[in-house]
Design a protein around this motif. Structure first.
Motif, PDB file in Angstrom:
ATOM      1  N   ILE A 409      38.801 110.424  34.832  1.00  0.00           N
ATOM      2  CA  ILE A 409      39.874 111.061  34.067  1.00  0.00           C
ATOM      3  C   ILE A 409      39.385 112.397  33.515  1.00  0.00           C
ATOM      4  O   ILE A 409      38.441 112.440  32.734  1.00  0.00           O
ATOM      5  N   PRO A 410      40.011 113.513  33.892  1.00  0.00           N
ATOM      6  CA  PRO A 410      39.584 114.824  33.380  1.00  0.00           C
ATOM      7  C   PRO A 410      39.986 115.025  31.919  1.00  0.00           C
ATOM      8  O   PRO A 410      40.913 114.389  31.418  1.00  0.00           O
ATOM      9  N   THR A 411      39.288 115.938  31.275  1.00  0.00           N
ATOM     10  CA  THR A 411      39.603 116.301  29.895  1.00  0.00           C
ATOM     11  C   THR A 411      41.039 116.819  29.793  1.00  0.00           C
ATOM     12  O   THR A 411      41.493 117.585  30.637  1.00  0.00           O
ATOM     13  N   GLY A 412      41.725 116.383  28.771  1.00  0.00           N
ATOM     14  CA  GLY A 412      43.087 116.860  28.520  1.00  0.00           C
ATOM     15  C   GLY A 412      44.182 116.113  29.244  1.00  0.00           C
ATOM     16  O   GLY A 412      45.363 116.410  29.059  1.00  0.00           O
ATOM     17  N   SER A 413      43.822 115.120  30.073  1.00  0.00           N
ATOM     18  CA  SER A 413      44.827 114.367  30.819  1.00  0.00           C
ATOM     19  C   SER A 413      45.625 113.460  29.895  1.00  0.00           C
ATOM     20  O   SER A 413      45.135 112.997  28.861  1.00  0.00           O
ATOM     21  N   ILE A 414      46.849 113.179  30.298  1.00  0.00           N
ATOM     22  CA  ILE A 414      47.687 112.201  29.595  1.00  0.00           C
ATOM     23  C   ILE A 414      47.685 110.923  30.417  1.00  0.00           C
ATOM     24  O   ILE A 414      48.027 110.934  31.602  1.00  0.00           O
ATOM     25  N   VAL A 415      47.284 109.828  29.786  1.00  0.00           N
ATOM     26  CA  VAL A 415      47.118 108.547  30.475  1.00  0.00           C
ATOM     27  C   VAL A 415      48.012 107.501  29.817  1.00  0.00           C
ATOM     28  O   VAL A 415      47.975 107.320  28.592  1.00  0.00           O
ATOM     29  N   LEU A 416      48.787 106.810  30.627  1.00  0.00           N
ATOM     30  CA  LEU A 416      49.626 105.710  30.146  1.00  0.00           C
ATOM     31  C   LEU A 416      49.154 104.407  30.767  1.00  0.00           C
ATOM     32  O   LEU A 416      48.455 104.404  31.782  1.00  0.00           O
ATOM     33  N   ASP A 417      49.545 103.294  30.163  1.00  0.00           N
ATOM     34  CA  ASP A 417      49.249 101.992  30.753  1.00  0.00           C
ATOM     35  C   ASP A 417      50.552 101.269  31.056  1.00  0.00           C
ATOM     36  O   ASP A 417      51.625 101.697  30.631  1.00  0.00           O
ATOM     37  N   THR A 418      50.451 100.157  31.776  1.00  0.00           N
ATOM     38  CA  THR A 418      51.647  99.451  32.254  1.00  0.00           C
ATOM     39  C   THR A 418      51.818  98.083  31.614  1.00  0.00           C
ATOM     40  O   THR A 418      52.512  97.224  32.146  1.00  0.00           O
ATOM     41  N   SER A 419      51.184  97.854  30.482  1.00  0.00           N
ATOM     42  CA  SER A 419      51.214  96.518  29.885  1.00  0.00           C
ATOM     43  C   SER A 419      52.518  96.268  29.157  1.00  0.00           C
ATOM     44  O   SER A 419      53.234  97.190  28.776  1.00  0.00           O
ATOM     45  N   TYR A 420      52.805  94.986  28.947  1.00  0.00           N
ATOM     46  CA  TYR A 420      53.943  94.528  28.140  1.00  0.00           C
ATOM     47  C   TYR A 420      53.378  93.894  26.882  1.00  0.00           C
ATOM     48  O   TYR A 420      52.834  92.789  26.925  1.00  0.00           O
ATOM     49  N   PRO A 421      53.429  94.592  25.730  1.00  0.00           N
ATOM     50  CA  PRO A 421      52.776  94.091  24.520  1.00  0.00           C
ATOM     51  C   PRO A 421      53.165  92.678  24.130  1.00  0.00           C
ATOM     52  O   PRO A 421      52.319  91.901  23.713  1.00  0.00           O
ATOM     53  N   SER A 422      54.438  92.301  24.271  1.00  0.00           N
ATOM     54  CA  SER A 422      54.871  90.981  23.806  1.00  0.00           C
ATOM     55  C   SER A 422      54.200  89.867  24.596  1.00  0.00           C
ATOM     56  O   SER A 422      54.028  88.763  24.093  1.00  0.00           O
ATOM     57  N   LYS A 423      53.843  90.120  25.841  1.00  0.00           N
ATOM     58  CA  LYS A 423      53.188  89.097  26.646  1.00  0.00           C
ATOM     59  C   LYS A 423      51.668  89.156  26.505  1.00  0.00           C
ATOM     60  O   LYS A 423      50.987  88.141  26.617  1.00  0.00           O
ATOM     61  N   SER A 424      51.112  90.346  26.273  1.00  0.00           N
ATOM     62  CA  SER A 424      49.664  90.468  26.223  1.00  0.00           C
ATOM     63  C   SER A 424      49.067  89.751  25.031  1.00  0.00           C
ATOM     64  O   SER A 424      47.876  89.510  24.975  1.00  0.00           O
TER      65      SER A 424
END
Length: 539
Positions: A409-424
């Motif tokens: 991951i380069p500096t300054g990148s925007i990273v999202l995840d795909t989790s579902y908090p209610s299930k995790s």
């Protein structure tokens, strides 16, 4: 030095040292060390929300960095949720976020442990041999698994302040001064912890008044005024803060009932609430195995019932009202309050701790049942600490995979995840998505973190704010399916982020859609690049 120690002991302890006091101090010290054992088995702690808070501390400590300023802005204000922010910002300036996490969690556990021991000692005038292992069982709680560190910090401080009130209450001016300052610290740590402190100390004073042979309303009024003095500054600051205007107030309960009645879903909703609260109760002590969590609660109930029926244990009359109140609150507490979620889920732990400090045992050597209870609790505590340590150890390899995959991951990148908090939150495993905020410090990437204006002194701005909005809308649309493939496909319609982090690529059941490409795979983790994003970075 010895004179100083003895002076402090005489000041803090209302009673003389009990028989075998030195042995008891050794016992509680050994259990305190055992309490910290799981923290040594993994470089990270599998706690759902914890690293979002740790990342916030790091951002606030380094907010002058131009890369961070693109997506984050400090928003310091008087909020009833600042305790660990103040401490964490200092810690991450000295040590790594991973070490900061262990210092904070270890400190929170010890504050809760020794605060409950101190309160128990002052309430009963005796040391309780079964209390140290019982507190070790309760330490690794469902609430810790969620990462509600500020709340646990505030709750531990609340027990300390309650103990100080019990110790100094006969010296009215001194008690009011000390505990008013303590109450303010509890408020800064967490607003709910401050409210719970008020309930605990209020029940104590009301019970003491009721148990008197002769009761005078003037005495009750004067004590109520003294407690009110402790709340004066915190309550004033609360009503001046953004938290008092946050969504999720109790006024929404009636509207919610009306809404479910109109939709014909009230019975289903009540059943869901019952199931959820039952789970939070039976997972009072959380480990890698749900069955063991349930067995633990049943064993605790069995041991304590055995002790009460054998008269080896008894409940202090002055604490009966508090126990009764928090038992009622198991059912009546609203799910959300003043913008803070999962309020009701915290009550089982509070009830368990209040009950723990309220029970007093017969002398250990003179009562066979006490020895049986202490032995049973000790074995249960060792099993619990052992299984939690095992559960933590499994994340050592997971964290190595995380470090390997995120180096792309380069500096300054925007990273999202795909989790579902209610299930995790349902299982002890598969929590690698909770580590993602650590890339803010390791890669200077931008990741969504907790930044509610009514709770945290930070704001998400700029490109990251737009990405967070897109992710929130996508998760809302695909929530019912709980399908990672569907979420990835939906997110690729946006160009507001650079990378997607997938905690468990085995959950991807369909071919990857056009618009994303695989950057790296390590263990169960997958890093995807959003090809629709304007190419600002190179790998």
């Amino acid at each position: 030095m010895a004179a100083v120690v003895m002076t402090l002991r005489s000041l803090l302890l209302e009673t003389d040292a009990v028989e075998n006091d030195q042995n008891y101090r050794m016992i509680i010290s050994v259990w305190a060390l055992i309490l910290l054992v799981p923290l040594a088995f993994s470089p990270v702690i599998p706690s759902i929300d914890l690293y979002s808070h740790i990342a916030r501390y790091w951002v606030l400590a380094n907010i002058d960095d131009p890369v961070l300023q693109e997506n984050y802005r400090s928003a310091w204000a008087i909020l009833p949720n600042l305790g660990l922010d103040l401490i964490g910002v200092i810690l991450v300036s000295v040590v790594s976020p991973e070490i900061t996490t262990k210092i904070i969690v270890g400190g929170v556990l010890l504050i809760q442990y020794f605060g409950a021991l101190y309160a128990s000692r002052l309430l009963s005038g005796k040391d309780n041999p079964n209390l140290p292992p019982l507190l070790c069982i309760l330490a690794y709680s469902y609430i810790l698994g969620w990462g509600f560190s500020n709340f646990l910090f505030g709750l531990g401080l609340a027990f300390w302040n309650f103990a100080l009130w019990v110790r100094f209450r006969k010296r009215v001016f001194l008690a009011t001064m000390i505990c008013s300052m303590g109450a303010f610290v509890v408020f800064l740590a967490h607003g709910l912890a401050f409210a719970l402190y008020g309930l605990i100390v209020g029940c104590y004073e009301l019970s003491r008044w009721y148990l008197k042979r002769t009761r005078h309303l003037e005495d009750l009024a004067s004590r109520t005024a003294l407690l009110g003095a402790q709340a004066l500054i915190p309550a004033s600051l609360f009503f001046l803060s953004k938290t008092s205007d946050a969504e999720g107030q109790t006024g929404g309960i009636a509207a919610s009932i009306d809404q479910h009645m109109a939709a014909g879903s009230l019975i289903d909703r009540l059943f869901d609430l019952f199931a959820h609260r039952s789970e939070s109760f039976f997972r009072l002590a959380e480990g890698p195995y749900l069955a063991l969590d349930v067995v633990t609660v049943l064993c605790l109930a069995g041991l304590l019932t055995y002790g009460l029926t054998k008269k080896a244990l008894r409940i202090l009359p002055v604490q009966m009202l508090a126990i009764g109140l928090f038992t009622v609150l198991l059912v009546l507490t609203p799910p959300n309050l003043f913008g803070v979620g999962y309020i009701a889920d915290r009550i089982p732990l509070v009830l368990a701790l209040v009950f723990s400090i309220s029970q007093i045992s017969q002398p250990y050597r003179a009562n066979k049942a006490v020895r049986h209870i202490t032995l049973g609790l000790s074995l249960l505590a060792v099993i619990r600490i052992g299984t939690v340590s095992y559960g933590y150890s499994k994340y050592s390899e997971t964290y190595r995979d995380f470090v390997e995959i995120t180096r792309y991951i380069p500096t300054g990148s925007i990273v999202l995840d795909t989790s579902y908090p209610s299930k995790s939150r349902k299982t002890f495993a598969d929590r690698c998505n909770s580590f993602l905020p650590l890339v803010i410090a390791s890669r200077k990437a931008a990741v969504p973190i907790f930044a509610y204006p009514s709770q945290q002194p930070i704001a998400v701005i700029g490109p990251l704010r737009r990405a967070v909005t897109d992710r929130k809308e996508t998760i809302a649309r695909t929530h019912d399916s709980q399908d990672v493939s569907t979420t990835i496909e939906a997110l690729t319609t946006y160009d507001t982020f650079d990378f997607l982090f997938v905690c468990d690529h085995k959950r991807i059941k369909k071919p990857l859609p056009n618009g994303v490409s695989v950057v790296a795979i390590s263990g169960q983790m997958l890093l995807l690049r959003n090809e629709g994003r304007v190419n600002r970075h190179s790998i």
